[in-house]
Design a protein around this motif. Structure first.
Motif, PDB file in Angstrom:
ATOM      1  N   ASP A   1     -45.398  36.801 -22.817  1.00 48.63           N
ATOM      2  CA  ASP A   1     -44.260  37.337 -22.141  1.00 48.63           C
ATOM      3  C   ASP A   1     -44.066  38.648 -22.553  1.00 48.63           C
ATOM      4  OD1 ASP A   1     -42.061  37.789 -20.801  1.00 48.63           O
ATOM      5  OD2 ASP A   1     -41.178  35.855 -21.237  1.00 48.63           O
ATOM      6  N   ILE A   2     -44.979  39.679 -22.730  1.00 46.41           N
ATOM      7  CA  ILE A   2     -45.317  41.161 -23.250  1.00 46.41           C
ATOM      8  C   ILE A   2     -44.005  41.836 -23.235  1.00 46.41           C
ATOM      9  CG2 ILE A   2     -46.564  41.889 -21.740  1.00 46.41           C
ATOM     10  CD1 ILE A   2     -47.655  43.062 -24.247  1.00 46.41           C
ATOM     11  N   MET A   3     -43.282  42.244 -21.496  1.00 48.13           N
ATOM     12  CA  MET A   3     -42.143  42.469 -20.893  1.00 48.13           C
ATOM     13  C   MET A   3     -40.726  42.658 -22.786  1.00 48.13           C
ATOM     14  SD  MET A   3     -42.334  44.010 -17.436  1.00 48.13           S
ATOM     15  CE  MET A   3     -42.280  42.741 -16.756  1.00 48.13           C
ATOM     16  N   VAL A   4     -40.842  41.402 -21.998  1.00 45.06           N
ATOM     17  CA  VAL A   4     -39.646  40.751 -22.630  1.00 45.06           C
ATOM     18  C   VAL A   4     -39.647  41.266 -24.245  1.00 45.06           C
ATOM     19  CG1 VAL A   4     -38.059  38.578 -23.255  1.00 45.06           C
ATOM     20  CG2 VAL A   4     -38.868  38.927 -20.993  1.00 45.06           C
ATOM     21  N   PHE A   5     -41.091  40.445 -25.129  1.00 42.70           N
ATOM     22  CA  PHE A   5     -41.610  40.942 -26.539  1.00 42.70           C
ATOM     23  C   PHE A   5     -40.820  42.354 -26.589  1.00 42.70           C
ATOM     24  CE2 PHE A   5     -44.306  42.548 -28.946  1.00 42.70           C
ATOM     25  CZ  PHE A   5     -43.641  41.718 -30.576  1.00 42.70           C
ATOM     26  N   ASP A   6     -41.562  43.094 -25.694  1.00 37.88           N
ATOM     27  CA  ASP A   6     -41.363  44.396 -25.948  1.00 37.88           C
ATOM     28  C   ASP A   6     -39.829  45.286 -25.997  1.00 37.88           C
ATOM     29  OD1 ASP A   6     -42.404  47.696 -26.266  1.00 37.88           O
ATOM     30  OD2 ASP A   6     -41.981  47.709 -24.411  1.00 37.88           O
ATOM     31  N   ARG A   7     -39.064  44.669 -25.033  1.00 39.49           N
ATOM     32  CA  ARG A   7     -37.891  44.933 -25.531  1.00 39.49           C
ATOM     33  C   ARG A   7     -36.939  44.542 -25.756  1.00 39.49           C
ATOM     34  NH1 ARG A   7     -36.890  43.450 -19.293  1.00 39.49           N
ATOM     35  NH2 ARG A   7     -35.762  41.310 -20.209  1.00 39.49           N
ATOM     36  N   VAL A   8     -37.088  42.478 -26.485  1.00 40.38           N
ATOM     37  CA  VAL A   8     -36.414  42.620 -27.608  1.00 40.38           C
ATOM     38  C   VAL A   8     -36.974  43.260 -28.846  1.00 40.38           C
ATOM     39  CG1 VAL A   8     -36.326  40.892 -28.951  1.00 40.38           C
ATOM     40  CG2 VAL A   8     -35.936  40.723 -26.769  1.00 40.38           C
ATOM     41  N   ARG A   9     -38.016  43.509 -28.865  1.00 39.60           N
ATOM     42  CA  ARG A   9     -38.538  44.589 -30.025  1.00 39.60           C
ATOM     43  C   ARG A   9     -37.383  45.803 -29.804  1.00 39.60           C
ATOM     44  NH1 ARG A   9     -42.485  48.526 -31.332  1.00 39.60           N
ATOM     45  NH2 ARG A   9     -42.439  48.655 -28.661  1.00 39.60           N
ATOM     46  N   ARG A  10     -38.221  46.424 -29.194  1.00 42.63           N
ATOM     47  CA  ARG A  10     -36.674  47.619 -29.119  1.00 42.63           C
ATOM     48  C   ARG A  10     -35.443  47.749 -29.455  1.00 42.63           C
ATOM     49  NH1 ARG A  10     -40.041  51.882 -26.757  1.00 42.63           N
ATOM     50  NH2 ARG A  10     -41.698  51.246 -26.276  1.00 42.63           N
TER      51      ARG A  10
ATOM     52  N   VAL B   1     -30.261  35.352 -22.438  1.00 35.09           N
ATOM     53  CA  VAL B   1     -31.554  34.926 -22.085  1.00 35.09           C
ATOM     54  C   VAL B   1     -32.930  35.600 -22.599  1.00 35.09           C
ATOM     55  CG1 VAL B   1     -32.345  35.340 -19.739  1.00 35.09           C
ATOM     56  CG2 VAL B   1     -30.199  34.570 -20.223  1.00 35.09           C
ATOM     57  N   ASP B   2     -32.833  36.999 -23.132  1.00 34.37           N
ATOM     58  CA  ASP B   2     -33.873  37.109 -23.142  1.00 34.37           C
ATOM     59  C   ASP B   2     -34.519  36.841 -24.977  1.00 34.37           C
ATOM     60  OD1 ASP B   2     -34.615  39.396 -21.547  1.00 34.37           O
ATOM     61  OD2 ASP B   2     -34.169  40.815 -22.911  1.00 34.37           O
ATOM     62  N   PHE B   3     -33.908  35.642 -25.762  1.00 37.59           N
ATOM     63  CA  PHE B   3     -34.353  35.385 -26.613  1.00 37.59           C
ATOM     64  C   PHE B   3     -35.047  34.296 -26.033  1.00 37.59           C
ATOM     65  CE2 PHE B   3     -32.399  32.650 -30.221  1.00 37.59           C
ATOM     66  CZ  PHE B   3     -33.544  33.222 -31.201  1.00 37.59           C
ATOM     67  N   VAL B   4     -33.912  33.925 -24.699  1.00 45.17           N
ATOM     68  CA  VAL B   4     -34.283  32.141 -24.810  1.00 45.17           C
ATOM     69  C   VAL B   4     -35.525  32.075 -24.339  1.00 45.17           C
ATOM     70  CG1 VAL B   4     -34.058  30.634 -23.006  1.00 45.17           C
ATOM     71  CG2 VAL B   4     -31.743  31.140 -24.504  1.00 45.17           C
ATOM     72  N   ASN B   5     -35.894  33.470 -23.216  1.00 44.48           N
ATOM     73  CA  ASN B   5     -37.219  33.746 -22.724  1.00 44.48           C
ATOM     74  C   ASN B   5     -38.463  33.741 -23.450  1.00 44.48           C
ATOM     75  OD1 ASN B   5     -36.232  32.657 -19.790  1.00 44.48           O
ATOM     76  ND2 ASN B   5     -35.647  34.595 -19.450  1.00 44.48           N
ATOM     77  N   LEU B   6     -38.243  34.276 -24.294  1.00 43.22           N
ATOM     78  CA  LEU B   6     -39.232  34.697 -25.943  1.00 43.22           C
ATOM     79  C   LEU B   6     -39.725  33.164 -25.973  1.00 43.22           C
ATOM     80  CD1 LEU B   6     -40.501  37.419 -25.742  1.00 43.22           C
ATOM     81  CD2 LEU B   6     -38.673  37.790 -27.890  1.00 43.22           C
ATOM     82  N   SER B   7     -39.044  32.161 -26.362  1.00 41.99           N
ATOM     83  CA  SER B   7     -38.927  31.012 -26.929  1.00 41.99           C
ATOM     84  C   SER B   7     -40.419  30.576 -26.588  1.00 41.99           C
ATOM     85  CB  SER B   7     -38.368  29.623 -27.087  1.00 41.99           C
ATOM     86  OG  SER B   7     -37.001  30.139 -27.313  1.00 41.99           O
ATOM     87  N   SER B   8     -41.829  30.387 -27.172  1.00 41.13           N
ATOM     88  CA  SER B   8     -42.773  30.289 -26.471  1.00 41.13           C
ATOM     89  C   SER B   8     -42.511  29.052 -25.712  1.00 41.13           C
ATOM     90  CB  SER B   8     -44.428  29.923 -28.191  1.00 41.13           C
ATOM     91  OG  SER B   8     -43.835  28.151 -28.194  1.00 41.13           O
ATOM     92  N   ASN B   9     -42.314  28.486 -25.675  1.00 43.27           N
ATOM     93  CA  ASN B   9     -42.322  27.479 -24.018  1.00 43.27           C
ATOM     94  C   ASN B   9     -41.342  27.432 -23.316  1.00 43.27           C
ATOM     95  OD1 ASN B   9     -45.093  25.704 -23.507  1.00 43.27           O
ATOM     96  ND2 ASN B   9     -43.684  23.915 -24.435  1.00 43.27           N
ATOM     97  N   SER B  10     -40.864  27.674 -23.516  1.00 44.03           N
ATOM     98  CA  SER B  10     -39.949  28.570 -21.892  1.00 44.03           C
ATOM     99  C   SER B  10     -40.635  28.302 -20.727  1.00 44.03           C
ATOM    100  CB  SER B  10     -39.070  29.412 -22.124  1.00 44.03           C
ATOM    101  OG  SER B  10     -37.921  30.047 -23.305  1.00 44.03           O
ATOM    102  N   ALA B  11     -41.755  29.317 -20.907  1.00 41.89           N
ATOM    103  CA  ALA B  11     -42.433  29.395 -19.004  1.00 41.89           C
ATOM    104  C   ALA B  11     -42.617  27.924 -18.698  1.00 41.89           C
ATOM    105  CB  ALA B  11     -43.016  30.451 -19.043  1.00 41.89           C
TER     106      ALA B  11
END
Lengths: 289, 89
Positions: A70-79, A91-101
């Protein structure tokens, strides 16, 4: 031997604009989802297409993989975290968990079996299919929905850096899925993956035993010269061309297998290479004719 | 100007809430100024995760930092009260 029972393709080459998957997902499934990002939308769309005309057993497992996650969210959270010194949005934090998808795909399809997410560079598809093949052969699972999901991002330089591809490579996105079972009844095709990586001599030895008329598909990591060399040495084989229909993403091999099963009859050997080691996958859909 | 009298501010707040909570089917005009946001009457169907999203939206877009749940419950009630909290005068 394991068998492919269904497949689903979602493959696109975005034209400098992020595709509106939310509308597509709504049109496809009739459901409105909140709190899911582009990557998760992509995962659900591909899995939905694979399972659309099937009644999946609730215990069907989901094995999902990605080259970049989930590279877009990863980049946003990183920034937010490191440059703006802020906490990420919940929501970003939850969706970034490896198995959310995987969770959302399972919820969408009504599945409650094993749910695995594998992030891998070089051979994400093969490593995930290897895990699925082993589980099915051992009888640990009866059915596994295997998916490869990679999203296109508006700033592709980050993805290219992560993927290790050159600047001129055009990136695409895809969500391609196969339903695998150990049982042959009602199957579309056979599937087999050579469990280890091969060196070039071992690869050539393997290809010499391939029957004439078999299609060979090469991953985009092969140079044109190497493809030509292999085709010259295996004149009885036919090249399977898929390259014009897609752009690069790391889980592309699942698109290639799916596309072949939708469009061709016969046997296909898919070859992939990374750092001088080769991986070989075989599918055949003429064995049931 | 007091926030509850500032129509532009209230519209910005409504848009922020709709975007943060992904309520695309709702327009700013659907959100009443004096109805409790976290109530059935608002029609927004917000939950606790939405509350966290709104907290982050207030911080990012308005520079307002709500330190705890008590502060949230005190200030994020209606659009009018939230606007007055952001812009008291």
């Amino acid at each position: 031997m394991i068998y492919i029972h269904a497949g689903g393709i979602h493959n696109s080459i975005p034209d400098n604009q992020l595709p509106d998957l939310k509308s597509e997902l709504k049109a496809l499934s009739g459901k409105v989802y909140r709190r899911i990002d582009h990557f998760i939308q992509l995962a659900i769309i591909g899995a939905h297409k694979a399972a659309a005309e099937l009644e999946l057993a609730p215990q069907t497992a989901i094995y999902m993989t990605s080259g970049q996650g989930d590279i877009m969210v990863f980049d946003r959270v990183r920034r937010q975290r490191y440059f703006q010194k802020m906490l990420s949005k919940p929501v970003d934090f939850v969706n970034l968990s490896s198995n959310s998808a995987g969770f959302y795909v399972a919820t969408h399809l009504g599945l409650n079996g094993k749910n695995l997410f594998l992030l891998h560079h070089h051979f994400p598809v093969q490593m995930t299919l290897l895990a699925a093949q082993n589980e099915l052969n051992l009888g640990q699972q009866k059915a596994i929905l295997v998916g490869g999901v990679d999203e296109w991002i508006p700033k592709p330089e980050l993805a290219k850096k992560l993927l290790g591809v050159d600047e001129v490579t055009i990136l695409g996105e895809g969500s391609n899925w196969l339903l695998l079972k150990a049982e042959a009844e009602a199957a579309l095709a056979t599937f087999a993956l050579e469990p280890g990586t091969l060196n070039k001599i071992e690869l050539q030895r393997l290809l010499l035993s391939v029957e004439a008329g078999t299609f060979l598909a090469f991953s985009s990591r092969f140079s044109a010269a190497e493809v030509a060399e292999i085709m010259v040495m295996n004149k009885g084989c036919k090249r399977y061309h898929y390259e014009a229909s897609c752009a690069y993403y790391e889980t592309l091999p699942l698109y290639v297998l799916n596309r072949f099963l939708h469009q061709e009859q016969g046997k296909l050997i898919h070859l992939d290479v990374s750092k001088g080691r080769y991986m070989v996958m075989r599918v055949g859909n003429n064995v049931f004719l | 100007m007091k926030g509850s009298l500032d129509e532009a501010l209230k519209r910005r707040l409504k848009i922020m809430i709709i975007e943060e909570c992904e309520k695309e089917e709702v327009t700013p005009d659907d959100v009443a100024d004096d109805v409790q946001l976290f109530s059935d009457a608002s029609g927004l169907e917000l939950d606790s995760l939405d509350a966290l999203q709104i907290i982050m939206g207030l911080q990012i877009q308005f520079g307002i930092r709500l330190e705890d749940s008590k502060a949230f419950r005190r200030h994020v009630t209606t659009i009018n009260e939230l606007a007055d909290f952001i812009q008291p005068h």
